[in-house]
Design an enzyme around this catalytic site. Structure first.
Site, PDB file in Angstrom:
ATOM      1  N   SER A 185      28.356  94.775  20.595  1.00  0.00           N
ATOM      2  CA  SER A 185      28.504  94.818  19.138  1.00  0.00           C
ATOM      3  C   SER A 185      27.481  93.893  18.508  1.00  0.00           C
ATOM      4  CB  SER A 185      29.912  94.358  18.742  1.00  0.00           C
ATOM      5  OG  SER A 185      30.018  94.131  17.350  1.00  0.00           O
ATOM      6  N   TYR A 198      36.891  88.549  19.503  1.00  0.00           N
ATOM      7  CA  TYR A 198      36.143  89.798  19.656  1.00  0.00           C
ATOM      8  C   TYR A 198      34.658  89.503  19.869  1.00  0.00           C
ATOM      9  CZ  TYR A 198      34.431  94.499  18.492  1.00  0.00           C
ATOM     10  OH  TYR A 198      33.820  95.733  18.516  1.00  0.00           O
TER      11      TYR A 198
END
Length: 292
Positions: A185, A198
């Site tokens: 990401s 995350y």
């Protein structure tokens, strides 16, 4: 189709009041995400191959499954049991492309299940050429004290540990020319303070990709990762409040969220002969957000 990237997908504001409980379903999202159902055209780049895609029921995973099928690959997808309806929808698109789709429900946080996923894929297709580690868990926080031990451990088990387990099980079945494609990401570099865990898992994936690429290069197996920016998938209405959903992607240079279909070409490139000299690479698909 427009050639202006600013208008290649819906622009904010999105309808904000569409929160969902985990794990989230595509059918409840407005507007409906574009997975390339009507647009992706294959070139035979994966003819005769077999791929295993985690999180293949929806979002980026569904777009990759559709693209791989249209490139000629049989596809196995893993997903949580609660996502069965989404998985069946994905399977219908794979089968419309003339390829086989193996549905494999279960939780990849479990090591034994990861190994079963690989075994069942090889049993069904007789081979495994591409492993796409795409499934992910995301939790959000306001302060450092918001995250519980279960949140931290569960995120690392789903996002990082499962990649180790799946790679360990898959590599013995892969021949030279095989590929592993991981989903990291933009958060691996940006690290939004509200996505503390995350972002940490996605940073670990980026590093794991490099290390694994070096380890497997002598076997002729390439390992790369894709770094999405804000993409319109079911993870968004799970973790974001109405205001965040309404403006999703508005802070990117292109001014909008990406659609899953816009990620699929990167996964095809990294899995196919077109990316034969790419290994240990991170490919950003971020709407113009730099990853330095």
């Amino acid at each position: 189709m427009t050639t202006d990237p600013r208008d290649a997908g819906p622009r904010p504001p999105f309808p904000g009041d569409q929160q969902q409980p985990r794990p989230g379903l595509t059918s409840k999202m407005t507007p409906r995400p574009d997975h390339g159902e009507e647009s992706y055209v294959g070139k035979g780049l994966l003819t005769g191959q077999a791929a295993l895609i985690t999180g293949g029921d929806s979002g980026i995973g569904r777009a990759v499954a559709i693209a791989y099928a249209r490139e000629g690959a049989d596809v196995a997808i893993s997903y949580l049991e609660a996502e069965q309806s989404d998985a069946e929808d994905t399977a219908s698109w794979v089968e419309k492309a003339g390829r086989r789709c193996l549905l494999l429900p279960g939780d990849i946080r479990d090591e034994a299940h990861c190994r079963t996923l690989v075994a069942r894929t090889v049993e069904a297709f007789g081979r495994l050429d591409v492993l796409v580690n795409n499934a992910a868990a995301q939790v959000v926080n306001e302060g450092i004290g918001d995250l519980k031990a279960d949140d931290i451990e569960g995120s690392f088990r789903a996002n990082v540990f499962a990649m180790y387990y799946l790679a360990q099980a898959a590599v013995p079945h892969m021949k030279p020319g095989g590929a592993i494609v991981n989903t990291t990401s933009e958060q691996a570099k940006i690290a939004d303070p509200t996505m503390l865990i995350y972002a940490a898992t996605k940073g670990a994936i980026a590093s794991l990709t490099i290390g694994l690429s070096n380890l497997l290069a002598p076997k002729g197996i390439r390992v790369n990762c894709v770094a999405p920016g804000p993409i319109w998938t079911p993870i968004q209405p799970i973790v974001k409040n109405p205001e965040q959903i309404e403006r999703l992607g508005s802070d990117t240079p292109l001014g909008r969220a990406g659609q899953p279909a816009e990620l699929a070409p990167a996964y095809v490139l990294l899995a196919s002969r077109e990316g034969s000299y790419m290994s240990g690479t991170l490919v950003p698909v971020t709407g113009g957000v730099p990853m330095l």
